[in-house]
Write a protein that holds these residues in place. Structure first.
Motif, PDB file in Angstrom:
ATOM      1  N   VAL A 185     -85.112  17.362  87.996  1.00  0.00           N
ATOM      2  CA  VAL A 185     -84.357  17.378  86.739  1.00  0.00           C
ATOM      3  C   VAL A 185     -85.113  18.173  85.667  1.00  0.00           C
ATOM      4  N   ARG A 186     -86.440  18.097  85.710  1.00  0.00           N
ATOM      5  CA  ARG A 186     -87.245  18.857  84.733  1.00  0.00           C
ATOM      6  C   ARG A 186     -86.984  20.352  84.861  1.00  0.00           C
ATOM      7  N   LEU A 187     -86.776  20.804  86.088  1.00  0.00           N
ATOM      8  CA  LEU A 187     -86.607  22.243  86.328  1.00  0.00           C
ATOM      9  C   LEU A 187     -85.140  22.668  86.443  1.00  0.00           C
ATOM     10  N   SER A 188     -84.231  21.748  86.231  1.00  0.00           N
ATOM     11  CA  SER A 188     -82.819  22.088  86.439  1.00  0.00           C
ATOM     12  C   SER A 188     -82.355  23.115  85.403  1.00  0.00           C
ATOM     13  N   ALA A 189     -81.340  23.871  85.792  1.00  0.00           N
ATOM     14  CA  ALA A 189     -80.908  24.993  84.957  1.00  0.00           C
ATOM     15  C   ALA A 189     -80.191  24.553  83.685  1.00  0.00           C
ATOM     16  N   ASP A 190     -79.443  23.475  83.752  1.00  0.00           N
ATOM     17  CA  ASP A 190     -78.645  23.142  82.564  1.00  0.00           C
ATOM     18  C   ASP A 190     -78.360  21.653  82.376  1.00  0.00           C
ATOM     19  N   LEU A 191     -79.031  20.802  83.131  1.00  0.00           N
ATOM     20  CA  LEU A 191     -78.777  19.368  83.027  1.00  0.00           C
ATOM     21  C   LEU A 191     -79.177  18.852  81.638  1.00  0.00           C
ATOM     22  N   GLY A 192     -78.312  18.093  81.000  1.00  0.00           N
ATOM     23  CA  GLY A 192     -78.583  17.654  79.628  1.00  0.00           C
ATOM     24  C   GLY A 192     -79.117  16.241  79.507  1.00  0.00           C
ATOM     25  N   SER A 193     -78.944  15.425  80.548  1.00  0.00           N
ATOM     26  CA  SER A 193     -79.433  14.046  80.474  1.00  0.00           C
ATOM     27  C   SER A 193     -79.524  13.482  81.880  1.00  0.00           C
ATOM     28  N   PHE A 194     -80.369  12.487  82.053  1.00  0.00           N
ATOM     29  CA  PHE A 194     -80.521  11.884  83.383  1.00  0.00           C
ATOM     30  C   PHE A 194     -81.070  10.482  83.229  1.00  0.00           C
ATOM     31  N   ARG A 195     -80.832   9.680  84.254  1.00  0.00           N
ATOM     32  CA  ARG A 195     -81.094   8.252  84.096  1.00  0.00           C
ATOM     33  C   ARG A 195     -81.751   7.665  85.343  1.00  0.00           C
ATOM     34  N   ILE A 196     -82.708   6.776  85.116  1.00  0.00           N
ATOM     35  CA  ILE A 196     -83.319   6.004  86.193  1.00  0.00           C
ATOM     36  C   ILE A 196     -82.791   4.580  86.056  1.00  0.00           C
ATOM     37  N   ARG A 197     -82.302   4.018  87.152  1.00  0.00           N
ATOM     38  CA  ARG A 197     -81.709   2.676  87.077  1.00  0.00           C
ATOM     39  C   ARG A 197     -82.360   1.744  88.088  1.00  0.00           C
ATOM     40  N   GLY A 198     -82.151   0.468  87.868  1.00  0.00           N
ATOM     41  CA  GLY A 198     -82.517  -0.501  88.897  1.00  0.00           C
ATOM     42  C   GLY A 198     -83.914  -1.073  88.787  1.00  0.00           C
ATOM     43  N   HIS A 199     -84.583  -0.901  87.636  1.00  0.00           N
ATOM     44  CA  HIS A 199     -85.837  -1.630  87.451  1.00  0.00           C
ATOM     45  C   HIS A 199     -85.441  -3.070  87.132  1.00  0.00           C
ATOM     46  N   MET A 202     -79.197  33.244  75.308  1.00  0.00           N
ATOM     47  CA  MET A 202     -78.125  34.163  75.627  1.00  0.00           C
ATOM     48  C   MET A 202     -76.768  33.467  75.516  1.00  0.00           C
ATOM     49  N   ALA A 203     -75.881  34.053  74.737  1.00  0.00           N
ATOM     50  CA  ALA A 203     -74.558  33.477  74.482  1.00  0.00           C
ATOM     51  C   ALA A 203     -74.665  32.024  74.005  1.00  0.00           C
ATOM     52  N   GLY A 204     -75.775  31.719  73.357  1.00  0.00           N
ATOM     53  CA  GLY A 204     -75.950  30.374  72.795  1.00  0.00           C
ATOM     54  C   GLY A 204     -76.046  29.286  73.840  1.00  0.00           C
ATOM     55  N   SER A 205     -76.444  29.674  75.060  1.00  0.00           N
ATOM     56  CA  SER A 205     -76.368  28.676  76.139  1.00  0.00           C
ATOM     57  C   SER A 205     -77.692  27.968  76.411  1.00  0.00           C
ATOM     58  N   ARG A 206     -78.797  28.384  75.725  1.00  0.00           N
ATOM     59  CA  ARG A 206     -80.071  27.745  76.024  1.00  0.00           C
ATOM     60  C   ARG A 206     -80.253  26.432  75.276  1.00  0.00           C
ATOM     61  N   SER A 207     -79.959  26.449  73.981  1.00  0.00           N
ATOM     62  CA  SER A 207     -80.155  25.192  73.272  1.00  0.00           C
ATOM     63  C   SER A 207     -79.218  25.047  72.084  1.00  0.00           C
ATOM     64  N   LEU A 208     -79.016  23.797  71.772  1.00  0.00           N
ATOM     65  CA  LEU A 208     -78.104  23.376  70.713  1.00  0.00           C
ATOM     66  C   LEU A 208     -78.910  22.519  69.765  1.00  0.00           C
ATOM     67  N   CYS A 209     -78.760  22.763  68.460  1.00  0.00           N
ATOM     68  CA  CYS A 209     -79.453  21.926  67.481  1.00  0.00           C
ATOM     69  C   CYS A 209     -78.482  21.651  66.347  1.00  0.00           C
ATOM     70  N   VAL A 210     -77.944  20.444  66.333  1.00  0.00           N
ATOM     71  CA  VAL A 210     -76.911  20.138  65.337  1.00  0.00           C
ATOM     72  C   VAL A 210     -76.838  18.640  65.096  1.00  0.00           C
ATOM     73  N   ASP A 211     -76.491  18.290  63.874  1.00  0.00           N
ATOM     74  CA  ASP A 211     -76.352  16.886  63.505  1.00  0.00           C
ATOM     75  C   ASP A 211     -75.022  16.757  62.758  1.00  0.00           C
ATOM     76  N   ALA A 212     -74.181  15.856  63.215  1.00  0.00           N
ATOM     77  CA  ALA A 212     -72.840  15.710  62.642  1.00  0.00           C
ATOM     78  C   ALA A 212     -72.902  15.542  61.122  1.00  0.00           C
ATOM     79  N   ASP A 213     -73.935  14.899  60.635  1.00  0.00           N
ATOM     80  CA  ASP A 213     -74.010  14.591  59.205  1.00  0.00           C
ATOM     81  C   ASP A 213     -74.956  15.471  58.422  1.00  0.00           C
ATOM     82  N   PHE A 214     -75.961  16.045  59.090  1.00  0.00           N
ATOM     83  CA  PHE A 214     -77.031  16.700  58.329  1.00  0.00           C
ATOM     84  C   PHE A 214     -77.111  18.217  58.524  1.00  0.00           C
TER      85      PHE A 214
END
Ligand code: AKG
Ligand code: FE2
Length: 356
Positions: free
Chosen positions: A82-96, A252-264
């Motif tokens: 997941v650290r090296l994935s091309a575009d994954l935005g979130s990931f979860r570990i479950r079952g502890h 490129m085409a704004g696809s690397r990162s997003l930085c935005v806050d709905a309120d700020f």
């Protein structure tokens, strides 16, 4: 569909999917711990909490990656993917498998003193986090602690901070105003009895016109500091009232990162109608993609702070020790970059206001 699971990780352990509403949002990839793996985590957590004072102990922070090397191989391999994935935005570990009876009551506010002995979920959160980068905190948040408590506070019910409850916590990039904001935010769920959802929208799911992407990629915006940082202690008040010009999308085409806050996040020039329209289009698109994710005790959610925005649905807090309780860490992929914010390997608290 994005599937970042390796063929070498047994498919019964790692699965892709979510508990959010069916729809455009596919918020995360998931690694499900087996019972043996959960026990192994507990063993490491006991060892850590015996050997170190608290999870904040600088000796533990210095050694954390050594302990992380003893985490289950399948989990480490998955985190590496997941650290090296091309575009994954979130990931979860479950079952502890956490036993609620073993955990203290939910504190009424963030803990002034870290838990002693350290709690298994906070130890594990740090261990998972250091496989992605280095953990750090803020001078202006939770007394400079590295592991934060996300609990509803009676005074903050209606604020736009993680201690709110009665109002929706608007979607945001964490610390959008700060050049050295976290690359990842890690959340560990200690308890969530009312199944209050975290909200999520991933950059890769957003459909925006080329023109909008281009405008959002230009420095025509301000990221105002959010109210979760208090500038007290800083003598550079100007930095809070006069934020620099900023972009919302990068790469490129704004696809690397997003930085935005709905309120700020705001348009820098009141008369820049084009920037205003682009920001509005982005906000509408995020709203339409925003999905719900309910964290359960023993779940760990990592948000890629460049590839998704997150928030939280409102809920009714009880303030009686049984409320929702998450632990949170901020992770940077390169601690050295943060020297300008006063961070070193042994002093992990960042200054919110940079010296000019
Ligand atoms: O409580 C949540 O689910 C998320 C809160 C949040 O935005 C944060 O911890 O940064
Ligand atoms: Fe947040």
């Amino acid at each position: 569909m994005h599937n970042h699971r390796s063929t070498t990780v047994p498919p019964t352990r790692a699965a892709t999917g979510g508990t959010g509403p069916a729809g455009p949002c596919r918020p995360h990839d998931v690694y499900v711990l087996s019972e043996d793996e959960s026990r192994l985590l507990d063993g490491i957590a006991v060892e850590v909490s015996t050997a170190y004072d608290t999870v904040e102990d600088p000796r533990f922070i210095a050694d954390a990656r050594l302990f992380a090397q003893r985490l289950p191989l399948g989990l480490r391999r998955w985190i590496e993917q997941v650290r090296l994935s091309a575009d994954l935005g979130s990931f979860r570990i479950r079952g502890h498998r956490l036993r609620d009876a073993d955990l203290p009551p939910t504190p009424p506010d963030f803990e002034r003193e870290p838990a002693r002995p350290a709690l298994a979920p906070e130890v594990c959160l740090v261990l998972f986090g250091v496989l992605l980068g280095d953990v750090f905190g803020w001078e202006t948040q939770q007394a400079g602690r590295l592991v934060h408590d996300i609990v509803p506070s009676e005074q903050e019910q209606k604020s736009q901070t993680s201690a709110s409850s009665a109002v929706e916590l608007g979607w945001h990039t964490e610390d959008a105003f700060h050049p050295y904001r976290a690359d990842y935010l890690g959340l560990a769920c200690v308890r969530n009895p009312d199944r209050v959802p975290t909200t999520l929208a991933e950059l890769r799911s957003l459909e925006l016109s080329e023109r909008t992407r281009s405008v959002l990629s230009q420095p025509r915006f301000h990221q105002r500091p959010d109210t979760s940082h208090s500038p007290t202690g800083s003598d550079d008040v100007g930095a809070w009232s006069d934020p620099p010009l900023a972009r919302v999308l990068s790469g490129m085409a704004g696809s690397r990162s997003l930085c935005v806050d709905a309120d700020f996040t705001v348009v820098a020039d009141d008369e820049d109608m084009e920037a205003e329209a682009a920001l509005e289009e982005l906000k509408r698109e995020i709203e339409s993609r925003l999905g719900d994710l309910v964290l359960e005790p023993g779940d760990y959610l990592f948000l890629d702070n460049q590839r998704c925005v997150h928030g939280r649905r409102p809920f009714r807090a009880r303030f009686d020790g049984t409320d929702r309780w998450l632990k949170r860490v901020s992770v940077t992929r390169d601690l050295r970059r943060m020297a300008e914010a006063g961070v070193t390997a042994t002093k992990r608290t960042a200054r919110a206001v940079l010296a000019s």
